[in-house]
Scaffold this motif. Structure first.
Motif, PDB file in Angstrom:
ATOM      1  N   UNK A 118       0.949  -1.241  -0.009  1.00 21.68           N
ATOM      2  CA  UNK A 118      -0.068  -0.078  -0.055  1.00 21.68           C
ATOM      3  C   UNK A 118       0.988   1.260   0.078  1.00 21.68           C
ATOM      4  N   UNK A 119       2.009   1.076   0.606  1.00 20.66           N
ATOM      5  CA  UNK A 119       2.866   2.286   0.781  1.00 20.66           C
ATOM      6  C   UNK A 119       3.310   2.604  -0.485  1.00 20.66           C
ATOM      7  N   UNK A 120       3.792   1.521  -1.139  1.00 19.10           N
ATOM      8  CA  UNK A 120       4.653   1.687  -2.585  1.00 19.10           C
ATOM      9  C   UNK A 120       3.524   2.186  -3.572  1.00 19.10           C
ATOM     10  N   UNK A 121       2.198   1.918  -3.466  1.00 17.53           N
ATOM     11  CA  UNK A 121       1.080   2.424  -4.355  1.00 17.53           C
ATOM     12  C   UNK A 121       1.138   3.949  -4.028  1.00 17.53           C
ATOM     13  N   UNK A 122       1.307   4.321  -3.026  1.00 14.44           N
ATOM     14  CA  UNK A 122       1.272   5.778  -2.615  1.00 14.44           C
ATOM     15  C   UNK A 122       2.626   6.532  -3.182  1.00 14.44           C
ATOM     16  N   UNK A 123       3.640   5.849  -3.044  1.00 14.92           N
ATOM     17  CA  UNK A 123       4.865   6.412  -3.697  1.00 14.92           C
ATOM     18  C   UNK A 123       4.783   6.596  -4.975  1.00 14.92           C
ATOM     19  N   UNK A 124       4.275   5.492  -5.765  1.00 15.80           N
ATOM     20  CA  UNK A 124       4.204   5.504  -6.991  1.00 15.80           C
ATOM     21  C   UNK A 124       3.019   6.567  -7.831  1.00 15.80           C
ATOM     22  N   UNK A 125       2.038   6.848  -6.905  1.00 16.71           N
ATOM     23  CA  UNK A 125       1.180   8.023  -7.283  1.00 16.71           C
ATOM     24  C   UNK A 125       2.018   9.292  -7.374  1.00 16.71           C
ATOM     25  N   UNK A 126       3.083   9.382  -6.127  1.00 19.45           N
ATOM     26  CA  UNK A 126       3.516  10.684  -6.436  1.00 19.45           C
ATOM     27  C   UNK A 126       4.644  10.794  -7.361  1.00 19.45           C
ATOM     28  N   UNK A 127       5.190   9.531  -7.629  1.00 25.72           N
ATOM     29  CA  UNK A 127       6.324   9.450  -8.300  1.00 25.72           C
ATOM     30  C   UNK A 127       6.272   8.383  -9.433  1.00 25.72           C
TER      31      UNK A 127
ATOM     32  N   UNK B 252      -0.439  -1.034 -11.455  1.00 26.93           N
ATOM     33  CA  UNK B 252       0.285   0.411 -11.714  1.00 26.93           C
ATOM     34  C   UNK B 252       1.632   0.293 -12.184  1.00 26.93           C
ATOM     35  N   UNK B 253       2.156  -0.712 -11.541  1.00 26.75           N
ATOM     36  CA  UNK B 253       3.874  -0.832 -11.838  1.00 26.75           C
ATOM     37  C   UNK B 253       3.882  -1.275 -13.423  1.00 26.75           C
TER      38      UNK B 253
ATOM     39  N   UNK C 166      -7.332   4.979  -5.303  1.00 25.77           N
ATOM     40  CA  UNK C 166      -6.062   5.193  -6.243  1.00 25.77           C
ATOM     41  C   UNK C 166      -6.374   5.132  -7.582  1.00 25.77           C
ATOM     42  N   UNK C 167      -7.245   4.377  -8.189  1.00 26.67           N
ATOM     43  CA  UNK C 167      -7.407   4.235  -9.585  1.00 26.67           C
ATOM     44  C   UNK C 167      -7.912   5.809 -10.176  1.00 26.67           C
TER      45      UNK C 167
ATOM     46  N   UNK D  30      -6.402  11.168  -0.302  1.00 33.62           N
ATOM     47  CA  UNK D  30      -5.197  10.127  -0.886  1.00 33.62           C
ATOM     48  C   UNK D  30      -4.054  10.252  -0.054  1.00 33.62           C
ATOM     49  N   UNK D  31      -3.410  11.484  -0.014  1.00 32.67           N
ATOM     50  CA  UNK D  31      -2.312  11.572   0.631  1.00 32.67           C
ATOM     51  C   UNK D  31      -2.174  11.302   2.067  1.00 32.67           C
ATOM     52  N   UNK D  32      -3.339  11.226   2.738  1.00 32.87           N
ATOM     53  CA  UNK D  32      -3.091  10.731   4.265  1.00 32.87           C
ATOM     54  C   UNK D  32      -2.966   9.011   4.210  1.00 32.87           C
TER      55      UNK D  32
END
Length: 825
Positions: free
Chosen positions: A105-114, A141-142, A365-366, A415-417
């Protein structure tokens, strides 16, 4: 970075060079390696030594921390130098970090930002076979990022099951990714079934099996249980063990307590674990496994709108993985707490969460990714359309996207939370209403299903605040973290009364609930689902509830409330303004049109009043509903209308189209057409009772065929006496009732419907009683008439009974009246 010379001699070690070479050549690969083979520790070290920065995605926080600690120990370094980890609320990395272990889940958030994952050379997706929702989303997403932005990003997915080929197809795109295999050195495991006695609680059976395992084996015992509550109960049943340490292991424990279970101890240990110990972790010293056969998994009851955790039977694959934990270091034993004959009925593999879980977070996320429906992404299993649309509807209620489906600034902030969208909304809006700290305390409680031990949320909060509830320290730390996230947003904003119910309602507006009836334990939630308070709940006198946790009650048609806060109508309306509506309800009820203006909060009726001037279209629909409910008997059917319907029914049966079907179901179905004129002016049942059904029915007559109605299905037929006798169509076949004397000289049976159907003649006595029935008049004169004449001439001597009826004069009169008529001529 160099690999240590003394790497453990684990099965995957021989493949390290091949794995690196395969990724260099293909860019993506699948590694099939069972638990204990070294895939989570040795492979990332080899990849980082050969190429560059590696990110390892683990499905659970506990597994992420444990993997990072193990790799750091192999390097002889502290965690946070070469190997670090990042999980929600805890991060240990540095500039020197080459391997970072994160949750999916954290990597999904990181991927959204970058989306390019700047600086990352390889992503290792660990334990893909577990099919967690975040892991499936991360994979999609990857693959999208790799196809469009980072074709050089290398992906290595690990799996412990034969589902690897499907994973290879997804990972490789047009050409399946290479699949590498290794096997762990496993010792034999002797399996024993210890089934519960009749009515024995599963915790009691597990405790009994654990004592047996301690007596029949050496080493530590690993016990699998579905959740924290079961762990507590089994620990209580084993509290009398004096020479054994009983340790819990689950994701909600403080890290120091988790580490105790992951390190060998001075005495024998019984480790009571949830599913976290199935494959992602190695618990050292285990020589026996006790498996309760149950797991707790996310489930979404879409019909009732309830999401939560459900306790289900494990799959055969999971049972095998659990048992295999006993054979890592030597021959072991596995004790399964279910009858042996039931093992063959277990599902083969676990159900992917994407098919069964609440998809609201995935939908968020989508939406952030720019593809709210997931179109254009490559999925292992595509999100089901219905549940995904339901999740998008929830996001709309929460204000995440606009009418066009575009992410709003508010949605981006939520989403950022990194929380579930419902909890993010509760934290943001709740902080503005009741203050950051108060909102954070409630959200921290809602986000941890192991904290509340009472249905009354206010009471649960008081116990957490004073430190008397289990998990108080964990809850306080999370509340501090959450409050810090939103504190800047609330600076200078005066908070209102700190009402926990408001925060709950902001998270779950459709779970605002009102008691169905005075004294009833059943509440109707705004989403339309009924839910019942558990007996003895301290909330039994509440008129309104903000329900935080509810699920489906087995064997019942409604849900069960597990956690809720008292509230009132004013707060409910304030918390869920998008669910408040005023609707003019015009329907058919209690035998008439009922028009009411209703003020609602979702499915909950707040107030109502009679509607003086309902919309004509709504009235028409209500009248049609009345006709569908009670039938065409609501109309006025005089004798002419009934006969017309019977004649049309006859023609439809004999000739078919275009003559209309006038049976009751057909008339009810087409009422909107043939009653259009009357429905335009009718307002109530009384108006329908004045409708001339025959006049309306004539609108169904087909043109130009309607001009032949009297020819094909005549209302009357002329008989030899000169009378015009009405045909009776009520029995289906046309019947002509005529006295015998009026039919003298009639040699052939009359036929109608273009000669297709002979009329059934009911030949009557002078008194009008049936004397004979025939569809073959010629035959009747030959064989039937002599018998009728013999029986009736003595009874009716005043009427003619000639021996030869074919030459006799047909008449309606008696003999005397007939002579007078002739004399007068």
């Amino acid at each position: 970075m160099e690999l240590p010379a003394d790497l453990p001699d684990l099965p995957v070690r021989a493949l390290l060079g091949e794995i690196t070479a395969t990724l260099d050549r293909a860019g993506a690969a699948v590694l099939v390696a069972p638990p204990g083979s070294g895939k989570t520790t040795l492979v990332p070290l080899a990849l980082a030594a050969a190429e560059g920065r590696v990110v390892v995605a683990e499905p659970r926080r506990l597994a992420a921390r444990a993997a990072a600690s193990r790799m750091a120990a192999l390097l002889g370094e502290p965690v946070g130098r070469t190997v670090g980890y990042s999980v929600r609320g805890d991060r240990r990395v540095s500039r020197a970090t080459r391997i970072e272990v994160v949750t999916s889940g954290l990597l999904v958030r990181r991927l959204q930002a970058d989306p390019e994952l700047t600086g990352t050379h390889t992503v290792l997706l660990d334990e893909c076979h577990e099919r967690h929702l975040d892991a499936d989303l991360l994979l999609a997403l990857l693959l999208d990022a790799r196809a469009g932005l980072r074709p050089d990003l290398r992906l290595l997915a690990t799996s412990a099951t034969v589902a690897a080929q499907r994973l290879a197809d997804v990972l490789g795109g047009e050409r399946p990714a290479p699949v590498l295999h290794t096997s762990a050195r496993e010792f034999p495991v002797d399996t024993t079934h210890v089934a519960p006695a009749r009515t024995e609680p599963i915790e009691s059976c597990v405790a009994r099996a654990t004592r047996r395992a301690l007596s029949e084996s050496d080493g530590d015992v690993l016990v699998f249980l579905p959740g924290v509550a079961e762990i507590r109960r089994v620990a209580g049943l084993l509290a009398d063990l004096s020479d054994v340490d009983v340790l819990p292991l689950h994701g909600r424990l403080p890290s120091a307590e988790q580490d105790l279970a992951l390190r060998p101890g001075p005495r024998r240990r019984v480790v009571l674990a949830t599913a976290v110990a199935e494959s992602s972790l190695t618990v050292p010293g285990v020589r026996a496994v006790v498996d309760c056969g149950l797991a707790r998994v996310p489930r979404m009851d879409h019909r009732r709108g309830l999401s939560g955790l459900a306790t289900v039977r494990v799959s055969a694959a999971v049972a095998d993985q659990r048992a295999g934990r006993a054979g890592r270091q030597g021959p072991g034993r596995a004790y399964r707490c279910w009858p042996e004959h039931e093992h063959s009925t277990l599902p083969r593999y676990p159900e992917p969460e994407i098919r069964t879980a609440d998809l609201t977070r995935l939908a968020l996320e989508l939406t952030c990714w720019g593809s709210p429906t997931g179109a254009g992404l490559t999925w292992w299993d595509r999100p089901p359309e219905g549940p995904l649309n339901a999740a998008l509807s929830v996001l709309w209620v929460l204000g995440v996207h606009d009418e066009a489906g575009r992410l709003t600034d508010r949605g981006r902030r939520m989403a950022d939370l990194g929380l579930h969208p419902r909890l993010a909304r509760a934290l943001l809006d709740g902080a503005a209403e009741v203050g950051a700290r108060a909102a954070a305390e409630v959200v921290a409680l809602l986000d941890d299903d192991g904290l509340a031990t009472d249905a009354d949320l206010d009471l649960a909060l008081r116990r957490l605040r004073d430190g008397t509830a289990p998990g108080s320290r964990r809850w306080r730390a999370e509340a501090d973290r959450l409050a810090a996230l939103v504190e800047p947003d609330t600076t200078g904003k005066p908070a209102q009364r700190a009402d926990p119910a408001l925060v709950v309602a902001l998270a779950y507006p459709e779970r605002l609930a009102r008691r169905r009836a005075p004294g009833s334990p059943v509440y109707l939630m705004a989403g339309g689902t009924a839910a019942e308070l558990a007996p003895g709940s301290g909330l039994a006198d509440a008129e309104w509830l903000a329900v935080a946790s509810a699920d489906r009650a087995p064997g019942r048609s409604h849900g069960r409330v597990w956690l809720a806060a008292r509230t009132d109508q004013e707060l409910a309306v304030r918390a869920a303004p998008r669910m408040v509506s005023t609707v003019d309800d015009v329907t058919w009820a209690d035998g008439d049109v009922v028009a009411t203006s209703r003020h609602r909060l979702g499915a909950i009726l707040l107030s109502e009043r009679p509607l003086a001037e309902p919309a004509p279209d709504a009235v028409r629909r209500a009248l049609l509903l009345g006709i569908r409910t009670e039938g065409t008997a609501l109309l006025r059917w005089d004798a002419d209308a009934v006969r017309l319907r019977e004649r049309l029914a006859f023609l439809h049966r004999v000739l078919g189209e275009p003559w209309p079907d006038v049976a009751e179901p057909a008339l009810v179905t087409t009422a909107e057409t043939w009653l259009a004129e009357e429905l335009a002016t009718a307002r109530r049942r009384a108006d329908l009772s004045t409708v001339d059904a025959g006049r309306a029915l004539r609108r169904l007559l087909p043109w130009p065929q309607a001009g032949r109605l009297d020819e094909l299905a005549p209302d009357r037929l002329a008989v030899p006496s000169g009378s015009r006798v009405r045909l009776d169509y009520s029995a289906g076949d046309p019947v002509l009732p005529v006295k015998v004397q009026e039919a003298f000289g009639w040699t052939e049976t009359p036929r109608i419907a273009d000669g297709r159907v002979p009329v059934v003649l009911h030949l009557l006595s002078p008194a009008g009683r049936p004397a004979a029935v025939t569809s073959d008049l010629a035959s009747f004169w030959r064989t039937g008439y002599p018998q009728v004449r013999a029986e009736l001439r003595g009874r009716y001597p005043k009427h003619p009974w000639p021996e030869d009826p074919l030459t006799a004069t047909p008449t309606r009169r008696t003999n005397r009246a007939e002579r007078r008529a002739q004399d007068s001529r």
